[in-house]
Design a protein around this motif. Structure first.
Motif, PDB file in Angstrom:
ATOM      1  N   GLY A  43      42.880  53.580  61.919  1.00 58.37           N
ATOM      2  CA  GLY A  43      43.653  53.165  60.759  1.00 58.37           C
ATOM      3  C   GLY A  43      45.051  52.717  61.148  1.00 58.37           C
ATOM      4  O   GLY A  43      45.445  52.821  62.318  1.00 58.37           O
ATOM      5  N   SER A  44      45.798  52.221  60.149  1.00 57.30           N
ATOM      6  CA  SER A  44      47.179  51.819  60.401  1.00 57.30           C
ATOM      7  C   SER A  44      47.978  53.055  60.818  1.00 57.30           C
ATOM      8  O   SER A  44      47.818  54.130  60.245  1.00 57.30           O
ATOM      9  N   SER A  46      47.650  54.673  63.573  1.00 60.35           N
ATOM     10  CA  SER A  46      46.884  55.631  64.384  1.00 60.35           C
ATOM     11  C   SER A  46      47.294  55.586  65.850  1.00 60.35           C
ATOM     12  O   SER A  46      46.963  56.489  66.617  1.00 60.35           O
ATOM     13  N   HIS A 204      40.851  46.517  63.169  1.00 61.21           N
ATOM     14  CA  HIS A 204      40.243  47.432  62.200  1.00 61.21           C
ATOM     15  C   HIS A 204      39.237  46.684  61.336  1.00 61.21           C
ATOM     16  O   HIS A 204      38.878  47.120  60.266  1.00 61.21           O
ATOM     17  N   TYR A 220      42.855  58.446  66.034  1.00 60.62           N
ATOM     18  CA  TYR A 220      43.302  59.029  64.777  1.00 60.62           C
ATOM     19  C   TYR A 220      44.503  59.914  65.076  1.00 60.62           C
ATOM     20  O   TYR A 220      44.427  60.811  65.929  1.00 60.62           O
ATOM     21  N   ARG A 240      36.372  61.970  59.934  1.00 62.00           N
ATOM     22  CA  ARG A 240      37.323  60.843  59.925  1.00 62.00           C
ATOM     23  C   ARG A 240      36.605  59.521  60.237  1.00 62.00           C
ATOM     24  O   ARG A 240      36.925  58.487  59.664  1.00 62.00           O
ATOM     25  N   PHE A 244      36.274  56.384  57.776  1.00 63.02           N
ATOM     26  CA  PHE A 244      36.733  55.054  58.201  1.00 63.02           C
ATOM     27  C   PHE A 244      35.629  54.012  58.028  1.00 63.02           C
ATOM     28  O   PHE A 244      35.856  52.940  57.473  1.00 63.02           O
ATOM     29  N   ARG A 247      34.717  53.474  54.308  1.00 66.25           N
ATOM     30  CA  ARG A 247      35.864  52.997  53.518  1.00 66.25           C
ATOM     31  C   ARG A 247      36.166  53.926  52.352  1.00 66.25           C
ATOM     32  O   ARG A 247      36.207  53.520  51.191  1.00 66.25           O
ATOM     33  N   ASP A 250      41.946  58.046  51.253  1.00 67.89           N
ATOM     34  CA  ASP A 250      42.487  59.394  51.423  1.00 67.89           C
ATOM     35  C   ASP A 250      42.809  60.014  50.069  1.00 67.89           C
ATOM     36  O   ASP A 250      42.581  61.171  49.817  1.00 67.89           O
TER      37      ASP A 250
END
Lengths: 271, 268
Positions: A43-44, A46, A204, A220, A240, A244, A247, A250
Motif C-alpha cells: 500500500g501507499s 508501505s 500497486h 507492509y 493484510r 490488499f 481491496r 481499513d
C-alpha cells in the motif's frame, strides 16, 4: 531458471531506514536473482519506493547492506558506484524526462556522456532504443508533447540506452489507462525475453504485477510480509495480503459522523 | 520565557550555520567541477551548455542592465549636480559618476539585475527538476548534478557578470556625459577626457573583482535554494523568491566587506 544462480543480481540484507522517528524500512531481506522479474507490492507508505531508492543507490540505509552484482553499496568507491549506476536502468513514476531536451536527446544522453561512440552510431542506437518502445517517429518531439504512456515508454528507452543488466521501474502503470498499462506490461515482458535482464518493478496495480512477475514481495509498514511466486501470494492467507488483494478498506466512513457535523453546523457551533 | 528565547536564537543560529556550511560544500564541489566545463580541456557537452547559459545570463540581460545603468547614471549626476552647483564644483560630478560607477554602482547594479533574472531562474529550474525527479534521474545515470547543472552556470556567470559590469560602467558614465552636455554644454569628447583622468585601472579592477564575488554568490545561493526544494510546485516558487532575497542581501553584505577592505588598503 530464476533463483538458481549462486550470486543474486540484487541482495538486500537487514536494511533499516528511518526518517526522523519513523522507521520506514525495518530490517528488509530480499534477493533478486539474475534474469528474474521481482515485483514489489504494498500500500501507499508501505516503504516500496524507499526500498527502491536504496537499490538504485539514491539513498544509504541507516543499517544493513545493499549488494548489487556482488558489490556492497555501503563500501563502494565513487568510481565503482558510477559503474554500478551505469549498469542499472531506472524509470521513475513521473518518467523524469528532461523537458529541456527532445525525446531523442534524452535517450542519447547516457550514450553521449558515458561512451566515446561516434555521433552517427549514437543516433542509430537511439533510434533502435526508441523503435523497441515504439517511439521511433517521436524522437524530435519534446517530452511535453507526449502522452503519459508515451512518456513512460520514452523513459524505458532512456533506461535501456546503456544496455543495463538491471532495469528498475517505479510505478510504470500509475496514471495510465488499462490498455496503455497492458501495453507497457507487454513491453516489459518483451524486453525481458529479448535482453534477459533482471527487472525490479514497484507497483500497486495487481493485474500488472501478476502479468509480469516471476516473484513478488509484499511490504507492509516497512517489513516484508511475503515473498514468493504470484500464485503463492494469491493463495496466501495473511490477513493484510488478503485485504490488499480483495481491496477491503481499513475504515469505512460512518454516515452518523456527517450527520453530527451538520447538526453542529446548523446549531451554529462553528461560528 | 528566557528558555524559549534561547532555544529560538539557538535554532536560528544552527539553521544559518547549516546553510553557510551547505553553501561552502557546494562551492567546493563546483570549483572541483569547473575545469570540466572549460573548452578544449573539459567536457564538450558541459562547454556547450555553459555557452547557452552565457547567452541566457549575459546577452539577454544586456538591455536591462544597460537601461538600469543609464537611468542610475543620470540620477546620480542630477543629484550630485544639485549640491555641487552651489559650490561651483560641477566638474566634480564627472568624478562622482565615473568613480561611483567603476568602483561601486556598476558591479552592484549588474549583480542586482542578474540576481533577479538568473538567480531565481537557477533556483526554479533546479527546484522543478527535483520535483519531477529529474535530479534523481541524473544521479541514477551516474551524472553529477553539480557538474552537469551548476558548474556550467557558474562558468557562465564568472564570464558574463564582469562583462555586464563593464557594460553597466560604460552606460552609467555615458549617462553622466549626457547630463553634463545638457546642463553645461560640455562635449562628450571633453567629458570622456575628464573621465579618463579621474579613474585609474585599480578602480576598474576592484569593481571587476567584486563582480566575480557577486557571480559566485548569485550562482551558489540560487542553485542551493533549488537543490533544497522539497515538496511540490509551491516549494519551487518559495525557493525562487528566497534565492533573490538571499543573494541580493549577501551581494550587498559582500559589497560592504570589499569596500571596507579597499578603503582600509587605500588609507595605508
Amino acid at each position: 531458471m530464476p533463483g538458481t544462480t549462486v550470486e543474486p543480481a540484487i541482495s538486500v540484507r537487514d536494511v533499516v531506514v528511518t526518517y526522523g522517528r519513523r522507521r520506514v524500512l525495518d530490517g528488509i531481506n530480499l534477493d533478486v536473482a539474475r534474469g528474474e522479474t521481482m515485483v514489489l507490492i504494498g500500500g501507499s507508505g508501505s516503504g516500496k519506493s524507499t526500498l527502491l531508492r536504496q537499490i538504485i543507490a539514491l539513498e544509504q540505509p541507516q543499517s544493513g547492506h545493499v549488494v548489487i552484482n556482488g558489490v556492497d553499496l555501503a563500501t563502494v568507491s565513487k568510481k565503482n558506484l558510477a559503474k554500478i549506476r551505469r549498469s542499472i536502468g531506472v524509470t521513475f513514476q513521473s518518467a523524469a524526462l528532461f523537458n529541456s531536451m527532445s525525446v531523442e536527446e534524452n535517450v542519447a544522453l547516457p550514450l553521449r556522456e558515458h561512451t566515446r561512440l561516434a555521433e552517427s552510431t549514437i543516433r542509430l542506437m537511439t533510434w533502435m532504443k526508441l523503435s523497441v518502445v515504439g517511439l521511433a517517429d517521436f524522437g524530435k518531439h519534446n517530452p511535453r508533447e507526449l502522452s503519459g504512456g508515451m512518456k513512460k515508454r520514452a523513459a524505458v528507452a532512456r533506461a535501456l540506452s546503456l544496455d543495463p543488466e538491471i532495469l528498475v521501474l517505479d510505478e510504470p502503470s500509475a496514471g495510465l489507462d488499462p490498455i496503455i498499462a497492458a501495453e507497457l506490461d507487454e513491453l516489459i515482458l518483451a524486453l525481458k525475453r529479448a535482453f534477459s535482464i533482471t527487472v525490479v518493478v514497484v507497483t500497486h496495480e495487481m493485474a500488472s504485477a501478476f502479468r509480469i512477475a516471476d516473484r513478488m514481495a509484499m511490504l507492509y509498514n516497512g517489513s516484508l510480509i511475503a515473498v514468493g511466486r504470484p500464485e503463492e501470494l494469491r493463495n496466501n492467507q495473511h490477513p493484510r495480503i488478503r485485504q490488499f488483494f480483495d481491496r477491503v478498506p481499513d475504515r469505512v466512513l460512518d454516515p452518523s459522523v456527517i450527520q453530527t457535523y451538520f447538526d453542529h453546523y446548523l446549531k451554529g457551533d462553528f461560528e | 520565557m528566557i528558555g524559549l528565547a534561547v532555544e529560538y536564537v539557538g535554532r536560528a543560529t544552527l539553521r544559518h550555520v547549516e546553510y553557510v556550511g551547505g553553501l561552502a560544500l557546494q562551492l567546493r564541489a563546483a570549483l572541483g567541477s569547473l575545469g570540466r566545463t572549460l573548452p578544449v580541456v573539459g567536457n564538450r557537452n558541459r562547454w556547450h551548455y555553459a555557452l547557452r547559459q552565457m547567452l541566457a545570463v549575459g546577452v539577454d540581460a544586456c538591455p536591462m542592465v544597460g537601461i538600469m545603468a543609464l537611468c542610475t547614471g543620470f540620477i546620480l549626476a542630477m543629484q550630485g549636480a544639485s549640491e555641487l552647483r552651489k559650490f561651483g564644483a560641477m566638474n566634480l560630478v564627472i568624478d562622482l559618476v565615473s568613480l561611483g560607477f567603476t568602483r561601486e554602482l556598476g558591479p552592484l547594479l549588474a549583480a542586482i539585475a542578474v540576481s533577479g533574472r538568473s538567480g531565481s531562474a537557477f533556483s526554479a529550474e533546479i527546484g522543478s527538476m527535483i520535483v519531477t525527479e529529474e535530479i534523481d534521474a541524473l544521479r541514477t545515470m551516474a551524472l553529477d548534478p553539480i557538474e552537469f547543472l551548476l558548474a556550467p552556470k557558474y562558468l557562465a556567470m564568472l564570464v558574463m557578470l564582469p562583462c555586464l559590469t563593464i557594460l553597466s560602467n560604460i552606460c552609467g558614465i555615458l549617462a553622466g556625459g549626457l547630463f553634463m552636455q545638457l546642463s553645461t554644454q560640455m562635449t562628450l569628447g571633453v567629458y570622456l577626457r575628464y573621465v579618463a583622468d579621474s579613474i585609474v585601472l585599480r578602480d576598474v579592477m576592484t569593481g571587476l573583482l567584486k563582480s566575480v564575488a557577486f557571480a559566485t554568490i548569485i550562482v551558489q545561493v540560487g542553485c542551493l535554494e533549488g537543490f533544497r526544494v522539497r515538496g511540490g510546485p509551491d516549494a519551487v516558487g518559495r525557493s525562487a523568491t528566497a534565492a533573490v532575497v538571499k543573494s541580493t542581501f549577501l551581494v550587498i553584505l559582500a559589497d560592504l566587506g570589499f569596500t571596507a577592505i579597499f578603503y582600509l588598503l587605500e588609507r595605508q
